[in-house]
Scaffold this motif. Structure first.
Motif, mmCIF file in Angstrom:
data_model
loop_
_atom_site.group_PDB
_atom_site.id
_atom_site.type_symbol
_atom_site.label_atom_id
_atom_site.label_comp_id
_atom_site.label_asym_id
_atom_site.label_seq_id
_atom_site.Cartn_x
_atom_site.Cartn_y
_atom_site.Cartn_z
ATOM 1 N N LEU A 178 0.756 -1.290 0.061
ATOM 2 C CA LEU A 178 0.054 0.064 -0.331
ATOM 3 C C LEU A 178 0.870 1.214 0.007
ATOM 4 N N LEU A 179 1.902 1.311 0.728
ATOM 5 C CA LEU A 179 2.977 2.502 0.734
ATOM 6 C C LEU A 179 3.347 2.684 -0.587
ATOM 7 N N GLN A 180 3.972 1.294 -1.257
ATOM 8 C CA GLN A 180 4.657 1.782 -2.684
ATOM 9 C C GLN A 180 3.617 2.364 -3.488
ATOM 10 N N GLU A 181 2.347 1.930 -3.389
ATOM 11 C CA GLU A 181 1.397 2.452 -4.250
ATOM 12 C C GLU A 181 0.973 3.805 -3.953
ATOM 13 N N LYS A 182 0.950 4.201 -2.778
ATOM 14 C CA LYS A 182 0.342 5.562 -2.301
ATOM 15 C C LYS A 182 1.631 6.470 -2.530
ATOM 16 N N LEU A 183 2.896 6.191 -2.410
ATOM 17 C CA LEU A 183 3.979 7.016 -2.688
ATOM 18 C C LEU A 183 4.113 7.340 -4.356
ATOM 19 N N SER A 184 4.079 6.331 -4.906
ATOM 20 C CA SER A 184 4.079 6.305 -6.415
ATOM 21 C C SER A 184 2.973 7.161 -7.121
ATOM 22 N N GLY A 185 1.856 7.280 -6.417
ATOM 23 C CA GLY A 185 0.659 7.723 -6.886
ATOM 24 C C GLY A 185 0.628 9.336 -6.889
#
Lengths: 485, 481
Positions: free
Chosen positions: B474-481
């Protein structure tokens, strides 16, 4: 009538028909023992209180109608059967004050059958002897001539019967210790098959040879006692698991078809002519009763004495190791150390014949000598047993003299152990082969001393011996002779 | 210790193992002892005049089991014999043993030698015999006391061939033999308490020599470690003697564990002449093939076979299989853990690392573990199902070990259940990102390592309950978003 003069079977009748009570019968015997035992020395311990208490219990059973054939019958027991809380000495200083905490199977069975145990009969020390002279409690006198020995080692059991100090007695037989004294005192004595009667609680001399058995006035009385004693005991792993026949009801009057073997080796040239003559006469009686007489041979007979005097002392040297002064029995005064405790306890507690046999046995088992003596003796023992098995293919029963001579004077052979050992020459092989053997009276010598004849049967054929003895006793009266006391 | 390479050591071991029968070998007295001396004895134990031995058939069954387990030959006809000697704690003056015809002859035991190669140790014989009592000397003036409670305890004497070459092999042999006896449940194997005793016959010879050297017999070896140390000492002593030109004397030597030396106890001349002869009070022991086969069918799976199965069926490494079959209790623990649903490899890991590590620290055996196999199995299922994290599982495990409570209850009570719900975790992440703008900035500038710090903050905020894998994704997703 004096009830001490009856047979066991006659006394049974008197008790059943209330002509006498068990207490009266017991009292009669106790009084006679008190009068005669000081002369004969047949009993080491007389249990007046225990006997009367058992007699009272027997009377209750007789009144209630649940008596066994032995209920109320006064019996003497050789002093090597452990009796709970009643001194059991084995004729030795070592156990002079030993009160066992448990009961032997033999005495337990007698008590459970309602018998009255009068006391403990004298014996050679640890059953080692043929004259009853090795007892720590003094020699037993032969009721036929108190200057003579009664035989041994069950000399007290035999003399007690001959002197009418019991209706039956129990002895033990390792090399002839029931049959030889029975012959020398003119009574009947049976050594059953090895393992027929439990050895539990019977103080061991030589475990592979020891066998308990009854002595009585005649074959019928012996049948009644054997019936109670015979049978497997889970406490003795060497006791035989086989059915016990009805010994009393198989007693016979006739012997038609019975094949009796006469082993030539049992009639050596040196045999006492009076004994030879008595045996011949007995053969004639048996022929008249319908039996046939057949000569047979037991070729290894002459090895009996050396074989026995290796195996029996070997086992004894081990069996008697437990008398160390630590847990029971005699203990020397103030031992210096462990070795001193052992040495002095055993030197002081055992008499010379017991010490001699312990040394013999220790020697034949020691390293380097085992093969030459013990192992070889075991092989010869098998050959001796084979002789009997082969003979029994042709005959049903063997007839021999019980002893090579009649009762000898006290002290005559005390210093000659080999001469003493030879008095068991005709009985020892029966122990080595584990067979049943019985001695019954068949004559007298010129001094009036009893002569015995021995019957030997195959394993577990006690009823055949008893039937033959009974038929013989129906036709003769040797067994009814009584010494004058 | 290093041996002189010119010499080799030859070792044979004699083990006396007390059998776990309920009653004594020749009477009905119990084998479990009260504290009172001579409180568990009868006329048979004390060898009163006229008593006779009656063989305990349970002992025969145990001897046959042991014989089968070491692939020995069970004799159809065996015999008891008397070994005669005087000693106050030997009440009959003889020990009933077996001599010429023992119940078991031959057999073998496989140990793994130092180079990892299996080595076959031949067995000479196993025989049945009776234990003696105890003489008490300490604290008694001018006398010795005798306690006969142990008298009549049944023993198996297990004799190896002189096939052992080092102290290490002797130790491995004893461990293996003890493990087999325990698997068979015939002996508790406790050397300190004397229910598993060992004497060692040791000799040395020049490497390559065919004749055996003169041997000495070592006694008073009350632990496997002492057996090994005594053998090492004795081999060196013998080599030193021979090198100095002094011949080795055949004798019995006592191990002194305080001084680390062996001392002469009695020489050959003082050796007892035991005057063995067949025991006339016991008939020969006859054992039918049928009886042997019936006992064979009831034999449990033994350590070697079990280890093989753990490798081939459960995929364990040889090392793990060895650890987990070292004792019957360990193997049972492992198998029950697997039966409770754990994957075998995970179960093997947790038992050999986590459980044994902690038990060792506390000096406990696996039988004394407060964590039951069912509870451990359940804990591993929780991990497998992602219901708790591996890290959290170790904390739960510590609590289980301390309290004996099951994992479900601990997780429940302490609210430790792992959160994998992406909505709930997403909310926490949003909060963490809002509080740490600097790190978010750095990540976006390419310093991706900083994500570790952010995961840590999320885990902390979730009190460790968030599923780390979900947090990461989820972190990856949010930071990349």
């Amino acid at each position: 009538m004096d009830p001490t003069q009856s047979t066991l079977v006659q006394a049974q009748g008197l008790l059943r028909t209330r002509q006498i009570s068990a207490v009266e019968l017991t009292q009669a015997f106790l009084e006679r023992i008190d009068r005669i035992n000081p002369v004969i020395n047949a009993y080491i311990t007389v249990d007046h209180d225990g006997a009367l208490e058992a007699a009272r219990a027997a009377d209750r059973c007789l009144r209630a109608g649940n008596a066994t054939p032995l209920t109320g019958i006064p019996i003497g027991v050789k002093d090597l059967f452990c009796t709970e809380n009643v001194r059991t000495t084995c004729g030795s200083r070592m156990l002079a004050n030993f009160r066992p905490p448990y009961e032997s199977t033999v005495t337990r069975r007698l008590k459970e059958a309602g018998a009255v145990i009068l006391g403990k009969t004298n014996m050679d020390e640890f059953a080692m002897g043929s004259s009853n002279e090795t007892s720590f409690f003094g020699p037993v006198r032969n009721p036929w001539d108190i200057g003579r020995i009664p035989g041994g080692s069950s000399g007290g059991s035999a003399a007690a019967l001959a002197a009418h100090l019991a209706l039956a007695t129990i002895g033990s037989d390792t090399g002839g210790s029931i049959r030889q004294p029975a012959a020398l005192t003119g009574i009947s004595g049976l050594k059953p098959t090895y393992g027929r009667i439990s050895r539990y609680g019977m103080i061991a001399f030589a475990s592979s040879l020891d066998q308990a058995g009854p002595l009585a006035r005649d074959a019928a009385d012996i049948a009644v006692v054997l019936q109670i004693l015979a049978g497997h005991d889970p406490m003795d792993s060497t006791s035989i698991e086989a059915d016990v026949p009805d010994y009393f009801n198989t007693l016979a009057n006739r012997l038609d078809g019975l094949r009796i073997g006469i082993p030539e080796e049992y009639h050596p040239d040196g045999l006492d002519p009076e004994i030879r003559c008595a045996l011949k006469e007995a053969e004639r009686v048996l022929l008249d009763l319908g039996a046939s007489i057949i000569p047979v041979s037991l070729p290894h007979t002459r090895y009996a004495i050396p074989t026995y005097y290796i195996i029996a002392p070997a086992e004894a040297s081990s069996n008697l190791a437990r008398y160390d002064g630590i847990r029971f029995g005699y203990r020397c005064q103030e031992p210096k150390d462990l070795n001193d405790l052992y040495t002095r306890t055993r030197s002081e507690g055992f008499g010379p014949e017991v010490r001699r046999r312990i040394m013999l046995g220790t020697y034949v088992l020691s390293s380097g000598y085992y093969d030459a003596y013990y192992r070889k003796a075991q092989k010869v023992r098998r050959l001796i047993a084979q002789d009997f098995h082969q003979a029994f293919e042709a005959v049903d029963l063997l007839l021999t003299p019980t002893t090579p001579g009649t009762a000898f004077p006290l002290g005559e052979r005390v210093d000659d152990p080999v001469a003493m050992y030879l008095s068991d020459i005709f009985t020892i092989n029966v122990n080595l082969a584990g067979l049943p053997g019985m001695s019954i009276p068949c004559g007298v010598d010129q001094r009036g001393l009893p002569i015995g004849m021995q019957m030997i049967a195959p394993v577990l054929k006690e009823e055949r011996v008893l039937a033959t003895a009974h038929a013989f006793q129906c036709a003769t009266s040797w067994h009814q002779r009584q010494p004058e006391l | 210790m290093t041996y002189d390479p010119n010499y080799e050591t030859v070792i044979g071991l004699e083990v006396h193992a007390q059998m776990l029968t309920r009653s004594k070998i020749f009477c009905g007295c119990p084998t479990t002892f009260g504290s009172e001396a001579n409180g568990q004895i009868c006329p048979v134990c004390a060898a009163f005049p006229g008593v006779l031995p009656v063989l305990n058939t349970e002992l025969v069954r145990m001897a046959i089991k042991t014989g089968l387990a070491i692939r020995g030959t069970i004799r159809h006809h065996s015999e008891f014999a008397r070994k005669n000697y005087f000693y106050p704690d030997l009440p009959a003056g003889y020990q009933i043993s077996q001599f010429e015809l023992p119940i078991i002859e031959g057999g073998e035991l496989i140990i793994v030698a130092q180079d990892g190669v299996p080595k076959r140790i031949g067995m000479t014989r196993i025989h049945m015999e009776v234990d003696a009592g105890k003489s008490l000397h300490e604290g008694i003036q001018g006398a010795s006391w005798v306690d006969l409670n142990r008298t009549g305890t049944p023993l198996l004497e297990i004799v190896s061939e002189p096939d052992l070459g080092t102290a290490q092999e002797a130790g491995d042999y004893l461990k293996k033999l003890r493990s087999i006896l325990r698997y068979l449940q015939v002996c508790d194997g406790n050397m300190e308490e004397g229910s598993f005793r060992c004497d060692a016959n040791v000799s040395v010879r020049k490497r390559g020599a065919t004749r055996l050297g003169t041997r000495t017999e070592l006694k008073n070896l009350n632990s496997i470690r002492n057996v090994m140390r005594a053998i090492e000492y004795e081999a060196e002593r013998q080599i030193d003697a021979l090198e100095s030109g002094i011949p080795v004397v055949q004798e019995t030597r006592l191990w002194d564990a305080n001084q680390n030396v062996t001392r002469s106890m009695r020489g050959k001349e003082e050796a007892h002449d035991y005057r063995y002869f067949p025991e006339p009070d016991l008939p020969p022991l006859i054992i039918s093939q049928q009886r042997i086969e019936a006992i064979r069918e009831q034999l449990p799976e033994l350590p070697d076979a079990k280890g093989q199965r753990f490798m081939s069926q459960l995929g364990l490494s040889e090392y793990d299989a060895g650890v987990l079959t070292a004792s019957r209790e360990m193997a049972m623990f492992f198998e029950e853990t697997v039966r409770a649903g754990a994957q075998p490899k995970a179960a093997a890991n947790w038992i050999s690392v986590e459980l044994l590590g902690r038990l060792n620290r506390e000096g406990l055996d696996i039988e004394q573990s407060r964590v039951t196999p069912v509870h451990l199995g359940r804990l591993l299922v929780l991990i497998q199902n992602n219901e708790i994290s591996g890290k959290m599982a170790k904390d739960v495990f510590d609590l289980m070990l301390a309290s004996g409570t099951g994992p479900d209850q601990i997780v429940q009570e302490r609210g430790l259940k792992q959160v994998s719900d992406s909505v709930a975790i997403g909310a926490i992440i949003d909060q963490v990102l809002a509080q740490n703008p600097q790190q978010v900035q750095q990540f976006r500038q390419g310093k991706t390592k900083v994500i570790g710090f952010l995961v840590g903050q999320v885990m902390k905020a979730s009190q460790g309950q968030a599923n780390p894998a979900t947090v990461n994704a989820l972190l990856q997703e949010k930071l990349s978003g």
